[in-house]
Design an enzyme around this catalytic site. Structure first.
Site, PDB file in Angstrom:
ATOM      1  CD  GLU A  67      11.257  27.931 -15.973  1.00  0.00           C
ATOM      2  OE1 GLU A  67      10.648  27.040 -15.355  1.00  0.00           O
ATOM      3  OE2 GLU A  67      11.011  28.211 -17.174  1.00  0.00           O
ATOM      4  CG  HIS A  97       0.736  24.404 -18.709  1.00  0.00           C
ATOM      5  ND1 HIS A  97       1.546  24.954 -19.677  1.00  0.00           N
ATOM      6  CD2 HIS A  97       1.528  24.155 -17.639  1.00  0.00           C
ATOM      7  CE1 HIS A  97       2.781  25.031 -19.214  1.00  0.00           C
ATOM      8  NE2 HIS A  97       2.791  24.549 -17.983  1.00  0.00           N
TER       9      HIS A  97
END
Length: 164
Positions: A67, A97
């Protein structure tokens, strides 16, 4: 590359200009808070040490490193800043990931910088384990938050030096 014998947060060989005339944003990830908190303290105190005024530093927190890009875009879209520092920490796990997040954040930071024609500094640790992150967040390898702040100061001065 940092080694056990070297802290990369040594700026004695470069001249860091005054940050007094500039406005900065700091976006900090809340994930891995012990690490990102130390990076933030390093960046914030380094900006002040080099003359930045407290009222010229805007900080926002985002959930994770992914983010950081949208946080920087939101901040640059709402405030007139000279540079933004993105601080985060992604630690390698057992799945792919890690690679996806690191790649997305690095590319995202670059894209936001180009979109706004403002320096957006990549102060994101991408480490194999927590100890490596702690070593780079005020430990034996210095504080990458301080390095990001010095980078932001130096980059903020480029446009004015070109009389643009």
């Amino acid at each position: 590359m940092a080694t056990s014998l070297k802290s990369l947060s040594d700026f004695s060989h470069i001249e860091v200009p005054s940050a007094e005339a500039y406005k900065f944003g700091i976006i900090v990830s809340q994930w891995n808070a012990a690490v990102t908190g130390a990076l933030y303290e390093g960046a914030y105190s380094s900006l002040l040490k080099h003359g930045a005024l407290e009222e010229n530093i805007t900080t926002i927190k985002v959930p994770g490193s992914f983010e950081l890009t949208s946080g920087a875009d939101i901040l640059l879209g709402s405030k007139n800043l000279d540079a933004v520092i993105c601080l985060g920490c992604v630690i390698q796990g057992e799945t792919p990931h890690f690679g996806f997040i690191c790649n997305a954040v690095a590319n995202g930071v670059t894209k936001v910088s180009i979109k706004h024609t403002k320096p957006v500094i990549f102060g994101v640790l991408t480490t194999d384990n927590l100890q490596q992150a702690l070593d780079r967040a005020g430990g034996k390898h210095g504080n990458k938050g301080e390095e990001a702040a010095v980078t932001a100061i130096m980059m903020a001065g480029i446009k004015p030096s070109l009389n643009l």
